[in-house]
Design an enzyme around this catalytic site. Structure first.
Site, PDB file in Angstrom:
ATOM      1  N   TYR A   1       4.784   3.283   4.784  1.00 33.47           N
ATOM      2  CA  TYR A   1       4.199   3.789   6.021  1.00 33.47           C
ATOM      3  C   TYR A   1       5.095   4.851   6.639  1.00 33.47           C
ATOM      4  O   TYR A   1       6.298   4.903   6.384  1.00 33.47           O
ATOM      5  CB  TYR A   1       3.965   2.657   7.028  1.00 33.47           C
ATOM      6  CG  TYR A   1       5.233   1.997   7.534  1.00 33.47           C
ATOM      7  CD1 TYR A   1       5.945   2.535   8.601  1.00 33.47           C
ATOM      8  CD2 TYR A   1       5.713   0.832   6.949  1.00 33.47           C
ATOM      9  CE1 TYR A   1       7.096   1.935   9.071  1.00 33.47           C
ATOM     10  CE2 TYR A   1       6.858   0.227   7.414  1.00 33.47           C
ATOM     11  CZ  TYR A   1       7.556   0.773   8.477  1.00 33.47           C
ATOM     12  OH  TYR A   1       8.703   0.177   8.937  1.00 33.47           O
ATOM     13  N   CYS A   2       4.463   5.704   7.452  1.00 40.09           N
ATOM     14  CA  CYS A   2       5.191   6.604   8.347  1.00 40.09           C
ATOM     15  C   CYS A   2       4.811   6.182   9.764  1.00 40.09           C
ATOM     16  O   CYS A   2       4.476   5.022   9.988  1.00 40.09           O
ATOM     17  CB  CYS A   2       4.876   8.057   8.058  1.00 40.09           C
ATOM     18  SG  CYS A   2       3.144   8.534   8.311  1.00 40.09           S
ATOM     19  N   PHE A   3       4.854   7.092  10.721  1.00 38.15           N
ATOM     20  CA  PHE A   3       4.603   6.672  12.091  1.00 38.15           C
ATOM     21  C   PHE A   3       3.135   6.328  12.333  1.00 38.15           C
ATOM     22  O   PHE A   3       2.809   5.268  12.874  1.00 38.15           O
ATOM     23  CB  PHE A   3       5.056   7.735  13.091  1.00 38.15           C
ATOM     24  CG  PHE A   3       4.921   7.298  14.523  1.00 38.15           C
ATOM     25  CD1 PHE A   3       5.704   6.275  15.016  1.00 38.15           C
ATOM     26  CD2 PHE A   3       3.991   7.880  15.360  1.00 38.15           C
ATOM     27  CE1 PHE A   3       5.578   5.832  16.326  1.00 38.15           C
ATOM     28  CE2 PHE A   3       3.851   7.460  16.683  1.00 38.15           C
ATOM     29  CZ  PHE A   3       4.648   6.432  17.158  1.00 38.15           C
TER      30      PHE A   3
ATOM     31  N   SER B   1       3.075   9.858   5.113  1.00 38.10           N
ATOM     32  CA  SER B   1       2.696   8.775   4.197  1.00 38.10           C
ATOM     33  C   SER B   1       1.937   9.306   2.991  1.00 38.10           C
ATOM     34  O   SER B   1       2.231   8.950   1.844  1.00 38.10           O
ATOM     35  CB  SER B   1       1.817   7.741   4.926  1.00 38.10           C
ATOM     36  OG  SER B   1       2.558   7.019   5.866  1.00 38.10           O
TER      37      SER B   1
END
Length: 353
Positions: A92-94, A100
């Site tokens: 995941y990213c933010f 992502s």
């Protein structure tokens, strides 16, 4: 390929590859996540500024310019190592967006299919916050109360359905509560960990927590958790002052002196006592300071901790006990049990807690 069952992710302790920048990870993360960033802090800042001023296409172009062969190879090596060790994991990213998808594409180009968490860190964080708020409103909660040194932590370690707030905060909660070689987590990580622990325990049966003030070290208990704790029923540990003094000596004198020098211990003790000097009053503070100095000198000569008994007894009786009694009067919940530390542990087992 996406995953979006956040409850299952946290209940199973699913390993997570966090590709956010290191500064984002430091500000808040999850227990079973490892930070292997796509962008470093400077790159993230530069691309973010470009996105804001010139739009998404320009930001993507800047990202590709930064993605040299050496950079991509380093990222892939780190990610591939993680995916081999954690084939059941996810990344995941933010927000589950560009970073992502770009990371997933790079992995796919090297023969690795790895799922993205839909909505990213933000969605999982919101899930845990909502779970914690609902638990505070709906789940049965019992507070373990007792004066300083009465063995609350010893009881918590033996009770299955407990959330150890001080362990999650890496701090014992008092002016003398800073743990050796343990840095407190970020506020967001602290909240995430409490929520995840409660999620695993479930809401069907009561959960126990130690009576705490608003702050544990530098960390805040969320307002809604404080409110729930204030209304919850109590179990009270009542131990003789002599026993409490012995436990305080074990936990706050003998244990630290196994790991640090007497000089460092004495410095920490003096600094912690100084923090509460105004509440102690000038004369009492000076007297205690002198007694603790003499106790440290006695330890240096004979390795004998008995000299600490006197000032610790005075500190408990004249400072911590009145404060505890006042705080106890502010509690709204009924008292379910009173007894010694081991008696409380036995009672909890009888109650299937």
């Amino acid at each position: 390929m996406f995953v979006d069952d956040y409850q299952k992710i946290f209940l199973s302790d699913r390993p997570m590859l966090d590709v956010r920048a290191p500064i984002e990870f430091e500000q808040g993360h999850f227990q079973h996540a490892q930070n292997k960033p796509l962008l470093d802090n400077q790159q993230r800042q530069s691309i973010g500024l470009c996105y804001k001023e010139q739009g998404q296409d320009a930001a993507i172009e800047m990202g590709w310019q930064m993605a040299t062969e050496e950079v991509i190879e380093a990222r892939i090596n780190h990610w591939a190592e993680f995916t081999r060790a954690n084939p059941e994991g996810c990344l995941y990213c933010f927000r589950g967006g560009l970073r992502s998808r770009f990371s997933q594409q790079l992995l796919q180009q090297h023969g690795i299919d790895y799922p993205i968490v839909k909505g990213g860190y933000k969605a999982m964080r919101q899930f845990l916050l909502q779970e914690l708020k609902q638990a505070c409103q709906e789940a049965p909660l019992i507070i373990i109360a007792g004066p300083t040194g009465s063995g609350k932590t010893k009881a918590i370690e033996q009770i299955e359905r407990c959330i150890d707030l001080e362990a999650e905060a890496c701090h014992r909660g008092s002016a003398f509560g800073q743990l050796l070689n343990a840095q407190q987590p970020a506020q967001i990580s602290f909240e995430n960990n409490i929520s995840q622990r409660w999620l695993k325990l479930g809401r069907e049966r009561a959960v126990l927590m130690e009576d705490e003030g608003r702050l544990i070290g530098r960390l805040n208990l969320p307002d809604y958790l404080q409110a729930a704790m204030q209304k919850a029923p109590l179990v009270q540990i009542e131990e003789p002052l002599e026993q409490r003094c012995q436990w305080v000596i074990e936990d706050y004198v003998l244990s630290p002196l196994q790991h640090i020098s007497l000089e460092e211990f004495s410095h920490n003790l003096s600094a912690n006592l100084y923090r509460i000097r105004k509440r102690l009053g000038g004369l009492r503070y000076q007297a205690l300071q002198k007694e603790f100095e003499q106790a440290c000198q006695s330890w240096s000569k004979q390795q004998e901790a008995s000299a600490f008994y006197g000032p610790i007894e005075q500190l408990l009786r004249d400072y911590y006990d009145p404060m505890y009694k006042y705080q106890l009067q502010q509690r709204q919940g009924q008292v379910l049990f009173r007894g010694r530390c081991q008696e409380l542990v036995d009672w909890c087992r009888e109650q299937n807690l």
